[in-house]
Motif scaffolding. Structure first.
Motif, PDB file in Angstrom:
ATOM      1  N   ASN A 153       0.568  -1.134  -0.233  1.00 55.56           N
ATOM      2  CA  ASN A 153       0.023   0.259   0.272  1.00 55.56           C
ATOM      3  C   ASN A 153       0.239   1.215   0.353  1.00 55.56           C
ATOM      4  N   GLN A 155       2.855   4.860  -0.887  1.00 58.94           N
ATOM      5  CA  GLN A 155       2.773   5.091  -2.414  1.00 58.94           C
ATOM      6  C   GLN A 155       3.492   6.050  -3.288  1.00 58.94           C
ATOM      7  N   SER A 157       5.472   8.672  -5.357  1.00 58.19           N
ATOM      8  CA  SER A 157       5.369   9.114  -6.807  1.00 58.19           C
ATOM      9  C   SER A 157       5.982  10.196  -6.227  1.00 58.19           C
ATOM     10  N   GLU A 190       5.431   7.288 -10.868  1.00 60.27           N
ATOM     11  CA  GLU A 190       4.937   5.993  -9.805  1.00 60.27           C
ATOM     12  C   GLU A 190       4.876   5.043  -9.850  1.00 60.27           C
ATOM     13  N   LYS A 220      -5.872  10.820  -5.813  1.00 62.52           N
ATOM     14  CA  LYS A 220      -5.944   9.579  -6.483  1.00 62.52           C
ATOM     15  C   LYS A 220      -5.471   8.197  -5.159  1.00 62.52           C
ATOM     16  N   TYR A 221      -4.668   9.217  -4.585  1.00 64.76           N
ATOM     17  CA  TYR A 221      -4.454   7.563  -3.060  1.00 64.76           C
ATOM     18  C   TYR A 221      -4.314   8.335  -2.150  1.00 64.76           C
ATOM     19  N   ASP A 222      -6.430   7.942  -1.810  1.00 70.13           N
ATOM     20  CA  ASP A 222      -7.470   9.141  -0.636  1.00 70.13           C
ATOM     21  C   ASP A 222      -7.584   8.527   0.260  1.00 70.13           C
ATOM     22  N   LYS A 223      -6.240   7.459   0.860  1.00 74.61           N
ATOM     23  CA  LYS A 223      -6.545   6.258   2.143  1.00 74.61           C
ATOM     24  C   LYS A 223      -5.420   6.643   3.361  1.00 74.61           C
ATOM     25  N   PRO A 224      -5.308   7.377   2.979  1.00 73.51           N
ATOM     26  CA  PRO A 224      -3.342   7.650   3.342  1.00 73.51           C
ATOM     27  C   PRO A 224      -3.534   7.659   5.120  1.00 73.51           C
ATOM     28  N   ASN A 281      -1.092   3.955   2.096  1.00 69.31           N
ATOM     29  CA  ASN A 281      -2.064   4.453   1.389  1.00 69.31           C
ATOM     30  C   ASN A 281      -2.702   3.391   1.759  1.00 69.31           C
ATOM     31  N   ASP A 282      -3.198   2.686   3.141  1.00 68.35           N
ATOM     32  CA  ASP A 282      -4.575   2.176   3.333  1.00 68.35           C
ATOM     33  C   ASP A 282      -5.206   2.799   5.211  1.00 68.35           C
TER      34      ASP A 282
END
Length: 285
Positions: A153, A155, A157, A190, A220-224, A281-282
């Motif tokens: 998970n 991220q 980039s 990424e 884009k990765y909205d569950k940090p 990002n989990d």
């Protein structure tokens, strides 16, 4: 049980975390002309910039051998029961395979290799996740599973300002380099499924589009995870770095936003003007 956490020098781990969690860093090889150096030991990013400017050539980087890893792990095991090593992702370097071979020779109950599936501070985030679990009293199995989940998970980039290093390294054609430079195109890179991929671009002056990059990644990765975001960069205008750090802090998403500089191996491939925000990002929305 005493566990030692380890990575290679591509992890670009902020010094404060190396010290806090006593992480061991295994330096990779950087070659400038005919001379070999060890990343972070006797070569720094400024040495690379000078070499490229003077020679017109790029530095070369290399993984450490199986025997090098074996010697390194055995030295660590003199002061611990188990080594957990997590370096650059398996699809990005031969380091992972060489580390695994060394671990098999020593004993995989003594040296555990976790695939970060990432590079730069993406690897650091996986290690820090495991080290925090260890500090909280988790078992060895729980720590390893924690790190594997983090690796799935993380991220990773970056946005690149200048394409000259990527062009010299054969990753960007002369035509693409010329067009991108003329139009001021800034590619977004990424790590997806362990591979470094161009996933988009911004157009315009770097200082104007870097916030667009940050917004696109956060969307884009909205569950940090809330605990940590690391802003990692190569040489660039400090005002731009400060702008990004302050902007990420202003979003009130993360408890801690930390800045760090990329080391010599990462710098060798992307050059000046590269910046990324990285986090796991989990978390929850």
């Amino acid at each position: 049980m005493i566990i030692k956490f380890s990575s290679d020098s591509t992890c670009d781990m902020p010094k404060q975390f190396i010290k806090e969690f006593d992480v061991s860093i295994f330096p990779l090889i950087v070659t400038l002309g005919e001379n070999e150096y060890l990343d972070g030991v006797n070569v720094q990013p400024d040495d690379l910039y000078s070499y490229v400017n003077e020679s017109g050539n790029l530095p070369k980087t290399a993984a450490r051998s199986i025997e090098d890893f074996k010697e390194y792990f055995l030295k660590l095991l003199k002061k611990c029961d188990v080594v957990i090593h997590c370096g650059i992702g398996s699809k990005l370097s031969a380091c992972y395979q060489n580390a695994c071979s060394a671990a098999r020779e020593i004993g995989e109950d003594k040296v555990i290799i976790v695939d970060s599936k990432a590079l730069s501070v993406g690897s650091s985030l996986v290690i820090l996740s495991g080290a925090s679990a260890y500090r909280s009293g988790a078992s060895l199995q729980e720590i390893v599973e924690n790190m594997k989940n983090a690796a799935d998970n993380v991220q990773s980039s970056f946005m690149v300002d200048r394409l000259d290093y990527l062009h010299k390294g054969g990753r960007v054609s002369k035509f693409t380099f010329s067009v991108a430079t003329f139009l001021r195109i800034k590619p977004r890179l990424e790590v997806i499924e362990g591979k470094l991929i161009n996933t988009g671009k911004e157009v315009g002056p770097y200082k104007s589009v870097v916030i667009k990059y940050v917004d696109s990644i956060l969307k884009k990765y909205d569950k940090p995870r809330k605990d940590l975001c690391i802003v990692c960069h190569t040489k660039m205008d400090k005002a731009i770095v400060d702008k990004v750090v302050d902007y990420v802090k202003s979003k009130n998403i993360f408890d801690n936003v930390v800045e760090c500089h990329a080391g010599s191996v990462i710098t060798s491939h992307c050059g000046e003007g590269t910046l990324g925000i990285l986090y796991i990002n989990d978390g929850e929305n």
